[in-house]
Design a protein around this motif. Structure first.
Motif, PDB file in Angstrom:
ATOM      1  N   ALA A   7      -9.504  -5.278  -6.232  1.00 42.74           N
ATOM      2  CA  ALA A   7      -9.921  -3.729  -6.326  1.00 42.74           C
ATOM      3  C   ALA A   7      -9.526  -2.947  -5.135  1.00 42.74           C
ATOM      4  CB  ALA A   7     -11.351  -3.597  -6.763  1.00 42.74           C
ATOM      5  N   ARG A   8      -9.745  -3.370  -4.073  1.00 43.55           N
ATOM      6  CA  ARG A   8      -9.587  -2.902  -2.710  1.00 43.55           C
ATOM      7  C   ARG A   8      -8.040  -2.723  -2.445  1.00 43.55           C
ATOM      8  NH1 ARG A   8      -9.191   1.281  -0.240  1.00 43.55           N
ATOM      9  NH2 ARG A   8      -9.241   1.555   1.798  1.00 43.55           N
ATOM     10  N   LEU A   9      -7.232  -3.538  -3.023  1.00 42.72           N
ATOM     11  CA  LEU A   9      -5.903  -3.785  -2.685  1.00 42.72           C
ATOM     12  C   LEU A   9      -5.414  -2.483  -3.678  1.00 42.72           C
ATOM     13  CD1 LEU A   9      -5.132  -7.438  -2.365  1.00 42.72           C
ATOM     14  CD2 LEU A   9      -4.629  -5.625  -0.633  1.00 42.72           C
ATOM     15  N   VAL A  10      -5.791  -2.397  -4.828  1.00 47.29           N
ATOM     16  CA  VAL A  10      -5.273  -1.440  -5.785  1.00 47.29           C
ATOM     17  C   VAL A  10      -5.683  -0.198  -5.401  1.00 47.29           C
ATOM     18  CG1 VAL A  10      -5.584  -0.518  -8.150  1.00 47.29           C
ATOM     19  CG2 VAL A  10      -5.458  -2.934  -8.219  1.00 47.29           C
ATOM     20  N   THR A  11      -6.864   0.154  -5.126  1.00 46.70           N
ATOM     21  CA  THR A  11      -7.153   1.639  -4.437  1.00 46.70           C
ATOM     22  C   THR A  11      -6.541   1.801  -3.098  1.00 46.70           C
ATOM     23  OG1 THR A  11      -9.299   0.625  -3.133  1.00 46.70           O
ATOM     24  CG2 THR A  11      -9.398   1.568  -5.482  1.00 46.70           C
ATOM     25  N   GLY A  12      -6.203   0.674  -2.368  1.00 43.99           N
ATOM     26  CA  GLY A  12      -5.504   0.821  -1.024  1.00 43.99           C
ATOM     27  C   GLY A  12      -3.992   1.098  -1.247  1.00 43.99           C
ATOM     28  N   LEU A  13      -3.368   0.728  -2.214  1.00 43.18           N
ATOM     29  CA  LEU A  13      -1.829   1.137  -2.519  1.00 43.18           C
ATOM     30  C   LEU A  13      -1.934   2.322  -3.296  1.00 43.18           C
ATOM     31  CD1 LEU A  13       1.140   0.067  -2.919  1.00 43.18           C
ATOM     32  CD2 LEU A  13       0.491  -0.804  -5.127  1.00 43.18           C
ATOM     33  N   ARG A  14      -2.961   2.777  -3.920  1.00 44.84           N
ATOM     34  CA  ARG A  14      -2.844   4.260  -4.368  1.00 44.84           C
ATOM     35  C   ARG A  14      -3.052   5.200  -3.397  1.00 44.84           C
ATOM     36  NH1 ARG A  14      -6.998   2.598  -9.375  1.00 44.84           N
ATOM     37  NH2 ARG A  14      -5.203   2.182 -11.015  1.00 44.84           N
ATOM     38  N   PRO A 111       5.603 -20.477  -3.551  1.00 42.14           N
ATOM     39  CA  PRO A 111       4.659 -20.091  -4.452  1.00 42.14           C
ATOM     40  C   PRO A 111       3.534 -19.552  -3.931  1.00 42.14           C
ATOM     41  CG  PRO A 111       5.281 -22.362  -4.973  1.00 42.14           C
ATOM     42  CD  PRO A 111       5.816 -21.915  -3.404  1.00 42.14           C
ATOM     43  N   ALA A 112       3.011 -18.427  -4.528  1.00 37.42           N
ATOM     44  CA  ALA A 112       1.975 -17.494  -3.939  1.00 37.42           C
ATOM     45  C   ALA A 112       0.987 -17.111  -5.170  1.00 37.42           C
ATOM     46  CB  ALA A 112       2.442 -16.711  -3.123  1.00 37.42           C
ATOM     47  N   PRO A 113      -0.095 -16.450  -4.993  1.00 37.96           N
ATOM     48  CA  PRO A 113      -0.656 -15.661  -6.025  1.00 37.96           C
ATOM     49  C   PRO A 113      -0.274 -14.541  -6.150  1.00 37.96           C
ATOM     50  CG  PRO A 113      -2.004 -16.032  -4.090  1.00 37.96           C
ATOM     51  CD  PRO A 113      -0.892 -16.805  -3.831  1.00 37.96           C
ATOM     52  N   ALA A 114      -0.359 -13.925  -7.426  1.00 35.18           N
ATOM     53  CA  ALA A 114       0.361 -12.538  -7.727  1.00 35.18           C
ATOM     54  C   ALA A 114      -0.106 -11.353  -6.931  1.00 35.18           C
ATOM     55  CB  ALA A 114       0.080 -12.284  -9.211  1.00 35.18           C
ATOM     56  N   ALA A 115      -1.451 -11.813  -6.405  1.00 31.03           N
ATOM     57  CA  ALA A 115      -1.968 -10.577  -5.313  1.00 31.03           C
ATOM     58  C   ALA A 115      -1.211 -10.544  -4.135  1.00 31.03           C
ATOM     59  CB  ALA A 115      -3.412 -10.971  -5.175  1.00 31.03           C
ATOM     60  N   PHE A 116      -0.385 -11.443  -3.790  1.00 32.68           N
ATOM     61  CA  PHE A 116       0.416 -11.423  -2.505  1.00 32.68           C
ATOM     62  C   PHE A 116       1.040 -10.307  -2.560  1.00 32.68           C
ATOM     63  CE2 PHE A 116       4.444 -12.366  -0.486  1.00 32.68           C
ATOM     64  CZ  PHE A 116       4.196 -12.862   0.416  1.00 32.68           C
ATOM     65  N   TRP A 117       1.978 -10.041  -3.827  1.00 32.79           N
ATOM     66  CA  TRP A 117       2.915  -8.782  -3.934  1.00 32.79           C
ATOM     67  C   TRP A 117       2.008  -7.456  -3.797  1.00 32.79           C
ATOM     68  CZ3 TRP A 117       7.388  -9.424  -2.395  1.00 32.79           C
ATOM     69  CH2 TRP A 117       7.884 -10.684  -2.235  1.00 32.79           C
ATOM     70  N   LEU A 118       0.738  -7.538  -4.563  1.00 29.59           N
ATOM     71  CA  LEU A 118       0.214  -6.339  -4.427  1.00 29.59           C
ATOM     72  C   LEU A 118      -0.457  -5.911  -2.870  1.00 29.59           C
ATOM     73  CD1 LEU A 118      -1.224  -3.991  -5.896  1.00 29.59           C
ATOM     74  CD2 LEU A 118      -3.505  -5.420  -6.079  1.00 29.59           C
ATOM     75  N   ARG A 119      -0.429  -6.870  -2.203  1.00 33.28           N
ATOM     76  CA  ARG A 119      -0.894  -6.613  -0.624  1.00 33.28           C
ATOM     77  C   ARG A 119       0.231  -6.433   0.052  1.00 33.28           C
ATOM     78  NH1 ARG A 119      -2.754 -11.666   3.392  1.00 33.28           N
ATOM     79  NH2 ARG A 119      -4.181 -10.252   4.822  1.00 33.28           N
ATOM     80  N   ARG A 120       1.482  -7.072  -0.114  1.00 36.68           N
ATOM     81  CA  ARG A 120       2.718  -6.944   0.617  1.00 36.68           C
ATOM     82  C   ARG A 120       2.894  -5.374   0.334  1.00 36.68           C
ATOM     83  NH1 ARG A 120       6.273  -6.281   3.233  1.00 36.68           N
ATOM     84  NH2 ARG A 120       4.451  -6.183   4.472  1.00 36.68           N
ATOM     85  N   ALA A 148      -6.309  -2.873   9.354  1.00 34.73           N
ATOM     86  CA  ALA A 148      -6.369  -4.114   9.847  1.00 34.73           C
ATOM     87  C   ALA A 148      -5.963  -5.271   8.926  1.00 34.73           C
ATOM     88  CB  ALA A 148      -8.100  -4.554   9.856  1.00 34.73           C
ATOM     89  N   ASP A 149      -5.622  -4.781   7.582  1.00 36.74           N
ATOM     90  CA  ASP A 149      -5.021  -5.964   6.858  1.00 36.74           C
ATOM     91  C   ASP A 149      -3.734  -5.959   7.144  1.00 36.74           C
ATOM     92  OD1 ASP A 149      -5.828  -7.968   4.830  1.00 36.74           O
ATOM     93  OD2 ASP A 149      -4.439  -6.870   3.619  1.00 36.74           O
ATOM     94  N   VAL A 150      -2.979  -4.529   7.395  1.00 30.66           N
ATOM     95  CA  VAL A 150      -1.480  -4.826   7.773  1.00 30.66           C
ATOM     96  C   VAL A 150      -1.326  -5.696   8.872  1.00 30.66           C
ATOM     97  CG1 VAL A 150       0.317  -3.355   8.500  1.00 30.66           C
ATOM     98  CG2 VAL A 150      -1.275  -2.448   6.843  1.00 30.66           C
ATOM     99  N   VAL A 151      -2.388  -5.620   9.838  1.00 29.61           N
ATOM    100  CA  VAL A 151      -2.004  -6.278  11.153  1.00 29.61           C
ATOM    101  C   VAL A 151      -2.075  -8.060  10.486  1.00 29.61           C
ATOM    102  CG1 VAL A 151      -2.978  -6.871  13.464  1.00 29.61           C
ATOM    103  CG2 VAL A 151      -2.779  -4.590  12.733  1.00 29.61           C
TER     104      VAL A 151
END
Length: 248
Positions: A7-14, A111-120, A148-151
């Protein structure tokens, strides 16, 4: 898995897509982007919007696909850039939601979880939002947890066992135990150790042969080579070597 939840990755991307969209609104499409001097503003927009769509495709299929050259991508008229960027971010978020954040997909690390690309793409939007703001003179901002998560993501990418397969230059970062400490105010920092077998990192405010203080946004921008470090103590040459050879 990402340190931030889905949820935070989604709001963060937005959030970071909005920062980017606000920065490019009304900007000159042919303006040079100082931190990406080979690109014009239109190319930067094309890159971010297409990268999200590319990531969505990787998630939907689970298979690799070449990243389109942004110079050949048409983001449309400047007046529609914001809508186009938001649509790309939503396409990616929906793709991850549909397959499941833990679904196994392709990544350049294996191989990575799909959330990898949301975070990337959240991290990509965060850094390029600064590029856009610098190019147009707009305001830039990012929440501390996202910065912090970018770092952290950068540390994870560079220390991954397969990192040298896609970036051979990282072999130059091996060392004899030298430590670089990055200390953001008000939170735990990061300490990188250059070891003979590769890079290692940890959260915390342990000692370093070179120490870089600042806000967490400062640290993010220094490590992404967007701003010069300030108030550095210790072996500055060690830091300069790191910054010169750690670009992705």
């Amino acid at each position: 898995m990402p340190a931030l939840d889905f949820a935070r990755l989604v709001t963060g991307l937005r959030e970071q897509t909005e920062v980017f969209a606000a920065a490019v609104a009304g900007g000159d499409p042919e303006a040079v982007v100082p931190t990406c001097p080979e690109w014009r503003l239109r190319t930067l927009v094309a890159h971010l919007g297409q990268a999200c769509r590319w990531g969505a495709g990787l998630v939907r299929t689970g298979l690799p696909a070449p990243l389109p050259d942004p110079s050949g991508v048409d983001p449309g008229a400047p007046g529609g850039w914001g809508e186009w960027l938001r649509a790309g971010a939503e396409e990616l978020a929906e793709a991850v939601r549909k397959v499941g954040e833990d679904a196994e997909v392709w990544s350049f690390l294996g191989p990575a979880p799909a959330a990898f690309w949301l975070r990337r793409m959240c991290c990509e939007a965060a850094v390029h939002g600064y590029d856009a703001a610098l190019a147009t003179g707009a305001a830039y901002g990012i929440a501390d947890d996202l910065a912090a998560d970018v770092v952290t993501e950068g540390m994870e990418l560079m220390s991954h066992p397969r990192a040298e397969t896609f970036k051979p230059e990282l072999a130059l970062m091996r060392g004899a135990g030298e430590r670089l400490a990055f200390r953001p105010r008000g939170m735990d920092g990061w300490v990188i150790s250059r070891l003979p077998e590769g890079l290692r990192w940890e959260r915390g405010n342990g000692p370093g042969d070179v120490v870089v203080p600042g806000t967490v946004t400062d640290i993010m921008l220094v490590l992404s080579r967007r701003i010069p470090p300030a108030a550095v103590s210790g072996d500055r040459a060690l830091l300069e070597h790191w910054l010169a050879h750690s670009a992705f």
